[in-house]
Design an enzyme around this catalytic site. Structure first.
Site, PDB file in Angstrom:
ATOM      1  CD1 TRP A 164      -2.105  -2.187   1.905  1.00 40.81           C
ATOM      2  CD2 TRP A 164      -2.932  -1.365  -0.003  1.00 40.81           C
ATOM      3  NE1 TRP A 164      -3.095  -3.046   1.457  1.00 40.81           N
ATOM      4  CE2 TRP A 164      -3.610  -2.562   0.298  1.00 40.81           C
ATOM      5  CE3 TRP A 164      -3.283  -0.666  -1.162  1.00 40.81           C
ATOM      6  CZ2 TRP A 164      -4.620  -3.085  -0.526  1.00 40.81           C
ATOM      7  CZ3 TRP A 164      -4.286  -1.175  -1.976  1.00 40.81           C
ATOM      8  CH2 TRP A 164      -4.939  -2.377  -1.654  1.00 40.81           C
ATOM      9  CE  LYS A 217      -8.646  -3.337   3.666  1.00 39.50           C
ATOM     10  NZ  LYS A 217      -7.936  -2.500   2.709  1.00 39.50           N
ATOM     11  CG  ASP A 225      -3.531   3.847   3.755  1.00 37.72           C
ATOM     12  OD1 ASP A 225      -4.605   3.676   4.360  1.00 37.72           O
ATOM     13  OD2 ASP A 225      -3.187   3.173   2.757  1.00 37.72           O
TER      14      ASP A 225
END
Ligand SMILES: *Cc1c(COP(=O)(O)O)cnc(C)c1O
Length: 361
Positions: free
Chosen positions: A103, A196, A172
Site C-alpha cells: 500500500w 476494514k 493511510d
C-alpha cells in the site's frame, strides 16, 4: 443466525452483529419516514442528522480539536494516494514517504506518476517488509511524510509513530483506524477506506487539519480538491448515503457499547495476544512479522508447507471460520481480527488451530 460464520476477511470485513441487526430492523422504514435510507435525499434532515452525528462521533473518538475537519469521500483509500500529492505537493517540492509494503508502494507510485519529488525516508523492502523501520531520513523542508500505519498484507503495524520534528504526518490508516487511541497532533491528515474497520466499502474517511487545507494548490478538479469537500461538509455532490449511515452505527457501537478507543484497544490486544502467544509457544505456525512489528489487526503466518496451508484454510471454513487465506501476492495465512471480530471468534480460531496442529504436526 446460526448460519453465520466467524469472519476473518481482510476487507470488506466483519461488522458488529448488533449493527447488522439494527440496519435490518430499520431497513424498510427509517425511523418513521416511510422510506428506506437507500431511497432518501442526501439533503434531507434524517440524512444530515446522520452525517452530523457521525462527524461528532469521529471527533470525540479521536479527540479532535476545532482545527480538524472530518470528511466522508469516495474513490477508496486508493484515490487518496493521488489526491495527496495533487493537493499538497508543489512541483519541485519534496515529500517524504516510508515504504512498508504494497500500500505504501502504491501511494509512492501515484506521487511519481504526477511527477512529484519523492524521498524514501525509510523502507523495509530489504527483508520483504516483515518489519517497521526504526531509522529515518527526513528531508528538511519536506511538505509531509506519508506512512501506512498498518500493513494489511504483510501483517506489520507501527507501535509508535516517528518523531518527524514538526513535519506533518499523513497516514493511510485503512486497516487500523479507530482500533486504538493515539495522539493526532503530529498528523496533518489521516485517511481510511471504510471497509476494514469502519463499515461497508464505498466510503473513505478523511480527517484533515486546517493548515493542510490552506496549502491546497489551485486549480484542481473540484472533486479532487480537499477544499471543496471541507467547504461543503462532504455534501458537494451526492455522498454514499447508506455507507455513511452504516459507519454512523459502527461509530455508535464503538462509543456506546464498547466504550471508546481505550476499551477497544484492550480487546484488540487480548485477541492478538491469544494468537501470537499460542503460535510462539507451539511452533507449528510461524508468524511472518518481526515480534516488535506485529500487527494487532492482520495476523499473518505460515504453516510448514503450502499443502498444509491450503488444507488449513479449507478445513477452517468447513468449521465455520472464513477468510483465512493470505493475500494472493504473499501466500500463507492471515487472520484479520479487526474491531468487529469478537474475542469469541478468535478463541474459536485458536482452538481450531490447536486441533489442526495436533492432527497434522
Ligand atoms: C485495503 C487498503 C487500501 C485500499 O483501499 P481501497 O479503499 O480499496 O482503495 C489502502 N491502504 C490500506 C492500508 C489498505 O489496507
Amino acid at each position: 443466525m446460526s448460519a453465520r460464520i466467524f469472519n476473518f476477511n481482510p476487507g470488506p470485513a466483519a461488522l458488529p452483529l448488533s449493527v447488522l441487526e439494527e440496519i435490518q430492523a430499520e431497513f424498510l422504514d427509517y425511523r418513521g419516514t416511510g422510506m428506506s435510507l437507500l431511497e432518501i435525499s442526501h439533503r434531507s434532515k434524517p440524512f444530515t442528522d446522520i452525517l452530523n452525528e457521525a462527524n461528532g462521533r469521529v471527533e470525540r473518538l479521536l479527540g479532535l480539536t476545532e482545527e480538524y475537519h472530518v470528511l466522508f469521500l469516495q474513490g477508496g483509500a486508493s484515490t487518496q494516494f493521488s489526491m495527496i500529492p495533487m493537493n499538497f505537493l508543489n512541483m519541485g517540492a519534496t515529500a517524504d514517504y516510508i515504504n512498508t509494503g504494497a500500500w505504501s508502494n502504491k501511494a509512492i507510485k501515484e506521487a511519481l506518476l504526477l511527477k512529484r519529488r519523492v524521498n524514501i525516508s525509510a523502507s523495509s523492502e530489504d527483508r520483504n517488509f516483515c518489519y517497521i523501520p526504526k531509522v529515518f531520513k527526513f528531508t528538511p523542508g519536506a511538505i509531509y511524510v506519508h506512512l501506512t500505519s498498518n500493513n494489511t498484507i504483510k501483517g506489520t503495524q507501527w507501535a509508535d509513530y516517528p518523531d518527524t520534528g514538526g513535519e506533518p504526518i499523513i497516514s493511510d490508516m485503512s486497516s487500523d483506524i479507530l482500533s486504538r487511541p493515539f495522539n493526532i497532533r503530529p498528523f496533518g491528515m489521516i485517511y481510511a477506506g471504510a471497509q476494514k474497520n469502519l463499515g461497508p466499502s464505498g466510503v473513505t474517511l478523511v480527517v484533515i487539519r486546517q493548515d493542510m487545507v490552506e496549502r491546497v494548490q489551485d486549480p484542481l478538479p473540484s472533486m479532487l480538491s480537499y477544499k471543496t469537500h471541507v467547504d461543503k461538509n462532504s455534501l458537494y455532490n451526492t455522498p454514499p448515503v447508506f455507507g455513511i449511515y452504516v459507519i454512523g452505527l459502527v461509530l455508535k457501537w464503538l462509543e456506546e457499547t464498547i466504550g471508546g478507543l481505550t476499551a477497544m484497544s484492550r480487546i484488540n490486544e487480548q485477541k492478538a495476544a491469544l494468537m501470537y502467544d499460542y503460535m510462539d509457544e507451539n511452533g507449528f505456525y510461524t508468524p511472518t512479522a518481526d515480534k516488535d512489528s506485529r500487527s494487532l489487526m492482520n495476523v499473518t503466518f505460515r504453516l510448514p508447507n503450502e499443502d498444509l496451508e491450503k488444507r488449513f484454510v479449507d478445513e477452517a471454513l468447513s468449521n465455520g471460520l472464513g477468510g483465512l487465506k493470505g493475500h494472493r501476492s504473499v501466500g500463507g495465512c492471515r487472520a484479520s481480527i479487526y474491531n468487529a471480530v469478537t474475542l469469541e471468534a478468535v478463541e474459536t480460531l485458536v482452538n481450531f488451530m490447536k486441533e489442526f496442529a495436533r492432527a497434522n504436526g
